[in-house]
Design an enzyme around this catalytic site. Structure first.
Site, PDB file in Angstrom:
ATOM      1  N   CYS A  48       0.826  -1.211   0.000  1.00 15.64           N
ATOM      2  CA  CYS A  48       0.000   0.000   0.000  1.00 15.64           C
ATOM      3  C   CYS A  48       0.859   1.260   0.000  1.00 15.64           C
ATOM      4  O   CYS A  48       1.030   1.924   1.032  1.00 15.64           O
ATOM      5  CB  CYS A  48      -0.981   0.021   1.163  1.00 15.64           C
ATOM      6  SG  CYS A  48      -2.237   1.287   0.861  1.00 15.64           S
ATOM      7  N   CYS A 105      -5.857   2.025  -4.233  1.00 10.95           N
ATOM      8  CA  CYS A 105      -5.328   2.621  -3.016  1.00 10.95           C
ATOM      9  C   CYS A 105      -6.289   3.727  -2.574  1.00 10.95           C
ATOM     10  O   CYS A 105      -6.354   4.774  -3.222  1.00 10.95           O
ATOM     11  CB  CYS A 105      -3.943   3.200  -3.322  1.00 10.95           C
ATOM     12  SG  CYS A 105      -3.103   3.716  -1.846  1.00 10.95           S
TER      13      CYS A 105
END
Ligand code: FAD
Ligand code: UQ1
Length: 444
Positions: free
Chosen positions: A193, A372
């Protein structure tokens, strides 16, 4: 040795360079350590695949090697760091969420022997498989930054949302900080991430503003990368927010040392001729640590040169061993490493395995989908979604480049449900289907 069945499948894939002879292994083996499928790692990708394979082969034929008593919904750690969720909300006991159609081996893989279809474990087991799925995630490397472990152990103002051991330090440190430098880092390695190192920074900035202390705090983002985000559309929006909110950004700055006694963080200037360093005084330090392929995988015959599992990026099948497959962060699939990517990969990999078992070419190919949710404050989020080419691949029929409250609640309240009830049960393959419906069948 009695065999339940013996089948020889010749599979000619990927240019015809490889074939596999698959034999259903004995179930009357004296240690009963032979399985149709062994899954290494019971995180997001491992449990998704175990659920899918369990429904094909049955509980006794699918083993998951996973050492941990606890399973974490890691994407929630951004919210835990921001004081929006508790750590306990991100955790479940592995035994409580483990798929009912698979067998849990509470142990760690220590060696891969792909020529003999065997995985060795820490407790001394030799697990034989027809199919191996590698889903080991990333190894955090706090020790690669000199003094960081000591700083985390001794300084309440040094924290990291990236591990179960450190995420609970973040919010108390934000509350405690009254003035000075709040520094947020992004390491010089691939990470999971890649938005998370800056999401917590936007939450912190908002928190400081709401509590009347923003004027006394300098917010500094020191990133090893040369850009704020890898997709131009979202990067442009983030840069506007950074300017509006008076955040200082230093690109190509990589954290190399923390001296908590002097409250100093040392950064290497990656583009300088002699790798010069520069010292920053910190009053608060949020570290995104270096990460890499787990040692057990990196030092094995199934790793690519870069240490990650070597797979075909569109199918998840190993490049050398056709009965080995990979999913998620531990693979060398060149997309941003996220749970959203794992979701999309799980659907593709399930079909790859079905094709391999049937002796067909895999038809469904992975496009690199990843997402994301860039939380930029306590009520706003830019939902970045993109493919292998860093081109937006957005689910909703509106411009996701804009920060939105709806996307914030999707991230905060709906995503955990998608994870616990969908992804790890093998029932959430990402939003691709919805994207097609919402775009009325047009576009990608
Ligand atoms: P993991 O879920 O990490 O699982 C790996 C498993 O392998 C672990 O259970 C581990 O115990 C096990 N393992 C390791 N070594 C061994 C061994 N030797 N033997 C057996 N088992 C082993 N993703 C999103 O989609 N959206 C987000 O908003 C988001 N935010 C994030 C924020 C933070 C702070 C973090 C840390 C992550 C975030 N992610 C997000 C990323 C997401 O959590 C990961 O990409 C995802 O969990 C990857 O799944 P995985 O199965 O590859 O690895
Ligand atoms: C997603 O599928 C997923 O996996 C469960 C995440 O991990 C928590 C995400 O953060 C996101 C954004 C997605 C993508 C899902 C939608 C509905 C856009």
């Amino acid at each position: 040795m009695a065999y339940r069945s013996v089948c020889k499948t010749l599979v000619n894939l990927h240019g015809g360079a490889t074939f596999v002879q698959m034999r259903h292994l004995s179930t009357s083996n004296k240690l009963n350590n032979s399985y149709r499928a062994v899954v290494v790692g019971g995180g997001a990708g491992g449990l998704a695949m175990a659920s899918m394979l369990g429904s094909k082969f049955g509980k006794s034929q699918v083993a998951v090697v996973e050492p941990s008593d606890n399973h974490y919904y890691q994407p929630m750690w951004t919210m835990v760091g921001g004081g929006l969720k508790t750590f306990d909300q991100s955790a479940r006991m592995t035994k409580d969420i483990f798929p009912s159609n698979a067998t849990w081996i509470q142990d760690a893989a220590v060696k891969f022997d792909p020529d003999n279809n065997t995985v060795y474990t820490k407790d001394g087991k030799e697990l034989k498989y027809d199919l191996l799925i590698v889903a080991m995630g990333l190894q955090l490397r706090f020790e690669q930054v000199k003094g960081l472990q000591e700083a985390i152990a001794n300084d309440p103002m040094v924290c990291s949302n990236y591990s179960a051991e450190t995420v609970m330090k973040t919010f108390p440190a934000l509350q405690k900080l009254e003035s000075g430098n709040a520094i947020f880092t992004f390491p010089n390695t691939p990470i999971k991430c890649a938005g998370a190192p800056q999401k917590i920074m936007y939450l912190a900035e908002h928190y400081f503003s709401k509590h009347g202390k923003r004027d006394k705090i300098n917010i500094i983002y020191n990133s090893s990368l040369p850009v704020i985000f890898g997709v131009k559309k979202y990067a442009n929006e983030l840069l506007k927010i950074i300017e509006e909110r008076n955040i200082t950004v230093n690109f190509r700055h990589s954290l190399s040392e923390v001296n908590h006694e002097k409250k100093e963080a040392v950064f290497v200037k990656l583009d300088s001729e002699n790798q010069e360093t520069v010292n920053f005084n910190y009053d608060f330090l949020h570290v995104s640590p270096p990460m890499g392929s787990p040692d057990v995988l990196k030092n094995s015959p199934i790793a690519a040169e870069n240490g990650f599992l070597a797979v075909h990026k569109e199918t998840g099948q190993h490049t050398k061993y056709p009965n080995i497959f990979g999913i998620g962060d531990c693979t060398d699939i060149p997309t941003a490493k996220t749970a959203a990517a794992v979701a999309a990969q799980s659907g593709v990999l399930n079909r790859t395995i079905e094709a391999v078992l049937a002796g067909r070419e895999p038809q469904k190919l992975y496009d690199g989908y990843t997402s994301c949710p860039l939380v930029v404050g306590y009520d706003k989020c830019i939902l970045a979604e993109f493919d292998f080419n860093a081109q937006p691949l957005e689910t909703f029929p509106f411009d996701q480049g804009k920060k939105r409250t709806s996307m914030y609640y999707l991230k905060k309240d709906m995503m955990p449900e998608f994870y616990w009830k969908g992804l790890i049960k093998g029932k959430w393959e990402g939003p691709g289907v919805f994207r097609k419906i919402l775009h009325l069948g047009m576009g990608k």
